[in-house]
Design an enzyme around this catalytic site. Sequence first.
Site, PDB file in Angstrom:
ATOM      1  N   THR A  13       0.819  -1.215   0.000  1.00  0.00           N
ATOM      2  CA  THR A  13       0.000   0.000   0.000  1.00  0.00           C
ATOM      3  C   THR A  13       0.849   1.259   0.000  1.00  0.00           C
ATOM      4  O   THR A  13       0.616   2.190  -0.781  1.00  0.00           O
ATOM      5  CB  THR A  13      -0.926  -0.004   1.233  1.00  0.00           C
ATOM      6  OG1 THR A  13      -1.737  -1.176   1.215  1.00  0.00           O
ATOM      7  CG2 THR A  13      -1.824   1.224   1.227  1.00  0.00           C
ATOM      8  N   ILE A 136       2.073  13.247   9.261  1.00  0.00           N
ATOM      9  CA  ILE A 136       2.426  14.420  10.071  1.00  0.00           C
ATOM     10  C   ILE A 136       3.950  14.565  10.081  1.00  0.00           C
ATOM     11  O   ILE A 136       4.654  13.640  10.479  1.00  0.00           O
ATOM     12  CB  ILE A 136       1.925  14.268  11.518  1.00  0.00           C
ATOM     13  CG1 ILE A 136       0.418  14.005  11.548  1.00  0.00           C
ATOM     14  CG2 ILE A 136       2.252  15.517  12.332  1.00  0.00           C
ATOM     15  CD1 ILE A 136      -0.125  13.676  12.927  1.00  0.00           C
ATOM     16  N   GLU A 190      -5.407  -5.248  13.022  1.00  0.00           N
ATOM     17  CA  GLU A 190      -4.952  -6.512  12.486  1.00  0.00           C
ATOM     18  C   GLU A 190      -5.737  -7.670  13.123  1.00  0.00           C
ATOM     19  O   GLU A 190      -6.364  -7.519  14.172  1.00  0.00           O
ATOM     20  CB  GLU A 190      -3.455  -6.699  12.768  1.00  0.00           C
ATOM     21  CG  GLU A 190      -2.569  -5.605  12.217  1.00  0.00           C
ATOM     22  CD  GLU A 190      -2.440  -5.662  10.707  1.00  0.00           C
ATOM     23  OE1 GLU A 190      -2.774  -6.713  10.110  1.00  0.00           O
ATOM     24  OE2 GLU A 190      -2.008  -4.651  10.122  1.00  0.00           O
ATOM     25  N   ASP A 201       3.195  -0.693  19.600  1.00  0.00           N
ATOM     26  CA  ASP A 201       3.410   0.151  18.423  1.00  0.00           C
ATOM     27  C   ASP A 201       3.680   1.590  18.847  1.00  0.00           C
ATOM     28  O   ASP A 201       4.632   2.229  18.378  1.00  0.00           O
ATOM     29  CB  ASP A 201       2.185   0.084  17.511  1.00  0.00           C
ATOM     30  CG  ASP A 201       2.268   1.044  16.334  1.00  0.00           C
ATOM     31  OD1 ASP A 201       2.908   0.699  15.329  1.00  0.00           O
ATOM     32  OD2 ASP A 201       1.698   2.154  16.425  1.00  0.00           O
ATOM     33  N   LYS A 205       7.226   4.177  18.578  1.00  0.00           N
ATOM     34  CA  LYS A 205       7.219   5.549  18.062  1.00  0.00           C
ATOM     35  C   LYS A 205       7.716   6.539  19.112  1.00  0.00           C
ATOM     36  O   LYS A 205       8.454   7.477  18.787  1.00  0.00           O
ATOM     37  CB  LYS A 205       5.807   5.907  17.596  1.00  0.00           C
ATOM     38  CG  LYS A 205       5.343   5.082  16.401  1.00  0.00           C
ATOM     39  CD  LYS A 205       3.878   5.275  16.106  1.00  0.00           C
ATOM     40  CE  LYS A 205       3.423   4.401  14.939  1.00  0.00           C
ATOM     41  NZ  LYS A 205       1.967   4.488  14.695  1.00  0.00           N
ATOM     42  N   GLY A 302      -1.974   5.070   6.516  1.00  0.00           N
ATOM     43  CA  GLY A 302      -2.584   5.092   5.190  1.00  0.00           C
ATOM     44  C   GLY A 302      -1.522   5.234   4.114  1.00  0.00           C
ATOM     45  O   GLY A 302      -0.474   5.843   4.327  1.00  0.00           O
TER      46      GLY A 302
END
Length: 428
Positions: A13, A136, A190, A201, A205, A302
Amino acid sequence: MKSIQVGLLGLGTVGTGVVRIIKGHQQDLMSQTGASIEISKILVQDKSKLRDIEVSSELLTEDPRDVIENPEIDIVIEVMGGIELAKGYILEALDRGKHVVTANKDLMALHGQEILAKASEKGCDVLYEASVAGGIPIIRTLVEGFSSDRITKIMGIVNGTTNYILSKMSQEGAAYLDVLKEAQDLGYAESDPTSDVEGFDAARKMTILGTLGFHAHVSLSDVKVRGISQVSKEDIAYGKRLGYEVKLLGIAERQDDYISISVQPTMVKKSHPLASVNGVFNAVYVHGEAVGETMFYGPGAGGMPTATSIVADLVAVVRNLKLGINGQRALAPYKEKKLKTDEQIASKNFILLHVEDKAGVLAQITQVFAQHEVSLESVLQHPNETNPKAEIIIITHDANQAAMKNVLKQFEGMDVVHAIKSVYRVEG
């Protein structure tokens, strides 16, 4: 300047989004860099697979050497995911003098120090804007926009899946498992949602943001992590009644060069900008000593938003090539890491207790807080027809974690306390 040749590792993607932008924005990219940018080779698992984008079969390869060892390729973009295989490809690309752009948060959180050291040794760029918060530009903002300031706090919603779940629970009064199932059906979560819902996750970050914001080598093991799987619709309802929204926040703080980093569900005052960030969107709040409060909001995932950040990094690498300054970006941490102790980490707290419904219990509860020098902002008791025990909600003033742990431990040994139902940090 000669045409810049790019090799792409992965065509999922995000990789498809990268190809779309590079092919569709050629004039803009030429204007910004002074060079044409061409994709030379794309590593895929299966060349015969039907794809959402038309790509010449000559560009596709199933052999990573066609990208890594290709002397014509100047820049490698890694969007294949995973850790060990991607790490090997990136290190080999750097050894061959190729610059790297990656969206791989897991890799950078766990092995970023090694990869950046190799890049510095070889005089190469490694840029990874897309590894945090999708579209962002938060990494570039921390590195460049705040270069003249000292950041004291980074607090953000950096996982869209958990934010979607908590938003739906708040808006609809739905239970966690019901909303999780809906998120999975919609493709936001998921089939195994553990990494998202247990906070891992977000922790990766925050490792990256903490390292960049505080200029110290933050390891994933330095992040205290608690996910949302135990957040109940009752917790959210109580929070809303008191003027709070529950959000999974990554929180990195610095005081006197001592730092703390955590990921945890948090009661956020409705007046705080983060409380109104809903759905799959991300937002990162940054406080600097000089600038004060700032916040950055946008799509956290995305294909196209993430690809936008990747191509922005690509443009930066090409500009550096033109100026001859690759490998000179000041990203290496230079400060000693000093982690706060429990005595140094302080916050307001929300506590929901189930206690015996009889005279004198509230006095015993408040006395425990007094013994450990924790002052109280409010104490409320709400009737609950489905619970024979009394429900007491307590919000403290700022209290250090060591004191709070002692309070909760004492509650566990009290006969009048039936259950410590919920404990949350409070922000705003």
